[in-house]
Scaffold this motif. Structure first.
Motif, short mmCIF file in Angstrom:
data_model
loop_
_atom_site.label_atom_id
_atom_site.label_comp_id
_atom_site.label_asym_id
_atom_site.label_seq_id
_atom_site.Cartn_x
_atom_site.Cartn_y
_atom_site.Cartn_z
N VAL A 152 0.83 -1.21 0.00
CA VAL A 152 0.00 0.00 0.00
C VAL A 152 0.86 1.25 0.00
O VAL A 152 0.62 2.22 -0.75
CB VAL A 152 -0.95 0.00 1.22
CG1 VAL A 152 -1.66 1.34 1.35
CG2 VAL A 152 -1.97 -1.12 1.11
N ALA A 156 0.89 4.04 -2.89
CA ALA A 156 0.48 5.39 -2.50
C ALA A 156 1.47 6.44 -2.98
O ALA A 156 1.08 7.52 -3.46
CB ALA A 156 0.32 5.48 -0.98
N ILE A 167 2.36 3.51 6.76
CA ILE A 167 1.18 2.85 7.30
C ILE A 167 1.36 2.73 8.81
O ILE A 167 2.36 2.19 9.28
CB ILE A 167 0.98 1.44 6.70
CG1 ILE A 167 0.93 1.50 5.18
CG2 ILE A 167 -0.28 0.79 7.27
CD1 ILE A 167 -0.26 2.25 4.63
N VAL A 215 -5.67 8.86 5.71
CA VAL A 215 -6.82 8.05 5.30
C VAL A 215 -6.88 6.81 6.20
O VAL A 215 -5.87 6.12 6.37
CB VAL A 215 -6.71 7.60 3.83
CG1 VAL A 215 -8.01 6.96 3.37
CG2 VAL A 215 -6.33 8.77 2.93
N THR A 216 -8.04 6.54 6.74
CA THR A 216 -8.19 5.36 7.58
C THR A 216 -8.33 4.11 6.73
O THR A 216 -9.09 4.09 5.76
CB THR A 216 -9.41 5.48 8.50
OG1 THR A 216 -9.21 6.59 9.38
CG2 THR A 216 -9.60 4.23 9.34
N LEU A 217 -7.61 3.06 7.10
CA LEU A 217 -7.75 1.75 6.48
C LEU A 217 -8.72 0.95 7.34
O LEU A 217 -8.51 0.79 8.55
CB LEU A 217 -6.39 1.04 6.42
CG LEU A 217 -5.30 1.80 5.66
CD1 LEU A 217 -3.96 1.10 5.82
CD2 LEU A 217 -5.65 1.92 4.19
N LEU A 227 -3.30 5.38 6.64
CA LEU A 227 -2.36 5.65 5.54
C LEU A 227 -2.00 7.12 5.59
O LEU A 227 -2.88 7.99 5.51
CB LEU A 227 -3.00 5.29 4.20
CG LEU A 227 -2.28 5.76 2.94
CD1 LEU A 227 -0.88 5.15 2.84
CD2 LEU A 227 -3.10 5.43 1.69
N ALA A 246 -5.78 8.10 -2.91
CA ALA A 246 -5.53 7.57 -1.56
C ALA A 246 -6.79 6.93 -0.99
O ALA A 246 -6.74 5.88 -0.35
CB ALA A 246 -5.02 8.67 -0.65
N HIS A 247 -7.95 7.56 -1.23
CA HIS A 247 -9.21 7.03 -0.73
C HIS A 247 -9.52 5.69 -1.40
O HIS A 247 -9.89 4.70 -0.74
CB HIS A 247 -10.33 8.04 -1.00
CG HIS A 247 -11.66 7.62 -0.44
ND1 HIS A 247 -12.55 6.86 -1.13
CD2 HIS A 247 -12.23 7.87 0.77
CE1 HIS A 247 -13.62 6.65 -0.39
NE2 HIS A 247 -13.45 7.27 0.77
N SER A 250 -7.17 2.94 -0.18
CA SER A 250 -7.50 2.45 1.16
C SER A 250 -8.67 1.48 1.12
O SER A 250 -8.70 0.49 1.86
CB SER A 250 -7.82 3.63 2.09
OG SER A 250 -9.05 4.24 1.73
N ARG A 251 -9.66 1.74 0.24
CA ARG A 251 -10.79 0.83 0.12
C ARG A 251 -10.34 -0.53 -0.41
O ARG A 251 -10.76 -1.59 0.09
CB ARG A 251 -11.84 1.42 -0.81
CG ARG A 251 -12.50 2.70 -0.28
CD ARG A 251 -13.41 2.40 0.89
NE ARG A 251 -14.48 1.50 0.54
CZ ARG A 251 -15.64 1.89 -0.01
NH1 ARG A 251 -15.85 3.18 -0.27
NH2 ARG A 251 -16.58 1.02 -0.29
N ALA A 253 -7.35 -1.78 -0.16
CA ALA A 253 -6.52 -2.41 0.87
C ALA A 253 -7.40 -3.10 1.92
O ALA A 253 -7.07 -4.20 2.39
CB ALA A 253 -5.62 -1.38 1.54
#
Length: 512
Positions: A152, A156, A167, A215-217, A227, A246-247, A250-251, A253
């Motif tokens: 990731v 990124a 991360i 960004v939250t994973l 992230l 990035a959004h 994260s989805r 991931a």
């Protein structure tokens, strides 16, 4: 503990895990889930050798562990952070000292200096779409969360044209899991930024001559990590595209991490089944044949392993001076551990009976052995030695108690005995043999808990409401076993016992 993470509200969001936690729709369960998608007795969580395992009890809709369907009546190990799906509810396994989940406020209510939110619209840049496809292909081959995090971070940086990406995982603060490239960090997120990102979207932060995205994973609606992508402050025109990428990354991931968990559970189940297959083969080899005859004594035996490997033990063997020993017992617990202990106890009793031919001496010595090596486990057992010339049976009932006498003229009744304590409870326990006189037409039927405790759909118990009437219709050991096995299924509404179920019937027809 079992913590609810989704589904209709329960009285308690956290349920302590006892030695045996039953989950289902019926009020007798420790965790009652009132929904048509939940079976009356849906699953059980129990401790086996100090480790937790979950068993789906043949539920109608099924149970999923980390989104992987569980096989019915097979114990599967569970670990901290594993997620269970039961009907409309989702739970996760946490330690007792874990902090409760925090309900974070919407980002509009969070005040952060020089921080703004940009909701990610649909991704349209063809180059970034190609990178996302490439990431999905690469992530399909990762085998751990750490490897996925490194992947990731790499994508990124490439997709956002960033200086570096990091991360972080949320364990008592923010801890770094992966970084790309390996450069010194000049700009790091604080806890407030990480918490703000949990509200959704992408948090933008400016400072230290740089521009960063947080960004939250997420995994199954739960935050797994953050992230953190750092770009040059001059990249104002590409900020929107970087946020979008990035959004989306994260989805993807989060979906990949879910697939990792499912694959890990599948491997966990496969390894367990391989172990069970090997244990079952060992067990099969040490059990006596299903039918046999020693002079005037004939017997029939059936073993149904409720969890693929039985904790029940059964043996029929000829000892010296025209005598035959018969053993039937039940190891406390079930599964692989109980199966291997059963094999050890059966081998020990077999050797002692061959040497001494005395049920009391064999029970005494096996008890001392089991009290030393069995840990907290104990074994209930019926150990009998029959004189083939006179039909005289000397037996020890070590906490077993499941014996019926069947006679053509006397009907079916329980064998009354003084009994002794189970094997392995205390090393200095005393065992005294009792006497039973056999005769033509009298059958002795031994059975285990799995037979006695089989329940009907209306919660009646087979030993009290079905066993006697089944045995009354039989006239031989082979018929006893055949009719009881069929009766168990009929009594249970088509379901075989979930626990180990063993039945052994014998009859002495006189001296030969």
């Amino acid at each position: 503990m079992l913590e609810q993470i989704a589904g209709p509200a329960l009285i308690e969001a956290r349920v302590p895990l006892r030695d045996n936690l039953r989950v289902g729709r019926h009020p007798e369960n420790e965790l009652v889930l009132a929904d048509p998608a939940v079976s009356r007795h849906h699953l059980r969580i129990e401790s086996e050798g100090g480790k937790l395992q979950v068993i789906d009890l043949g539920s109608r809709v099924g149970t999923a562990l980390n989104d992987h369907p569980l096989p019915a009546f097979r114990p599967v190990p569970i670990r901290e952070h594993d997620r269970l799906r039961v009907g409309p509810w989702r739970f996760r396994l946490i330690s007792a000292d874990s902090q409760p989940r925090v309900a974070y406020p919407p980002l509009s209510d969070v005040s952060l200096s020089s921080a703004t939110q940009t909701l990610a619209p649909a991704l349209v840049a063809e180059r970034r779409l190609e990178l996302l496809v490439e990431f999905a292909a690469a992530a399909a081959h990762v085998t751990s969360a750490a490897t996925l995090a490194a992947c990731v971070a790499d994508f990124a940086v490439r997709g956002c044209n960033a200086r570096y990406a990091v991360i972080y995982v949320r364990e008592s603060g923010l801890q770094e899991l992966a970084r790309h490239p390996q450069v010194d960090l000049q700009f790091e997120p604080d806890l407030a930024v990480a918490q703000a990102s949990l509200a959704g979207g992408v948090v933008q932060v400016e400072g230290a001559g740089a521009f960063a995205l947080a960004v939250t994973l997420r995994l199954d609606q739960l935050p797994w990590g953050v992230l953190w992508v750092v770009l040059d402050a001059t990249q104002e025109r590409s900020r929107s595209d970087a946020c979008e990428f990035a959004h989306a990354l994260s989805r993807l991931a989060g979906l990949t991490l879910g697939n990792l968990d499912r694959r890990e559970v599948a491997l966990r189940i496969e390894r367990l089944h391989n172990d069970l297959d090997q244990a079952r083969e060992v067990q099969r080899r040490i059990l006596p044949p299903p039918q046999g005859q020693f002079g005037g004594l004939s017997y029939a035996l059936h073993v149904h392993p409720g969890r693929h490997v039985a904790g029940d033990l059964a043996d029929v063997l000829q000892v010296a001076d025209g005598r035959v020993a018969v053993v039937l017992g039940d190891v406390a617990g079930a599964g692989v551990g109980a199966g291997f202990l059963m094999a050890g106890v059966q081998a020990y009793l077999h050797a002692e009976l061959m040497e001494t031919g005395d049920p009391a001496v064999a029970a005494q010595r096996c008890n001392a052995y089991l009290a030393k090596v069995g840990g907290a486990r104990f074994v209930t057992a019926w150990i009998g030695v029959i004189d083939l010339h006179h039909g005289e049976c000397h037996y020890v009932d070590a906490g077993h108690g499941h014996v019926r006498l069947v006679g053509n003229d006397r009907g079916v009744h329980e064998l009354s005995s003084h009994g002794c304590v189970p094997l392995g409870v205390a090393p200095d326990s005393e065992f005294v043999a009792e006497r039973l006189q056999l005769g033509p037409g009298l059958r002795v039927v031994l059975y285990s808990d799995g037979v006695a405790e089989q329940r009907s759909p209306d919660a009646r118990v087979f030993a009290d409401h079905g066993l006697g009437s089944v045995l009354e219709k039989s006239c031989s050991p082979a018929e006893d076993v055949e009719l009881v096995v069929a009766g168990l299924s009929l009594f249970g509404g088509g379901q075989l016992p979930a626990d180990d179920a063993t039945i052994l019937s014998m009859c002495w027809s006189g001296p030969v």
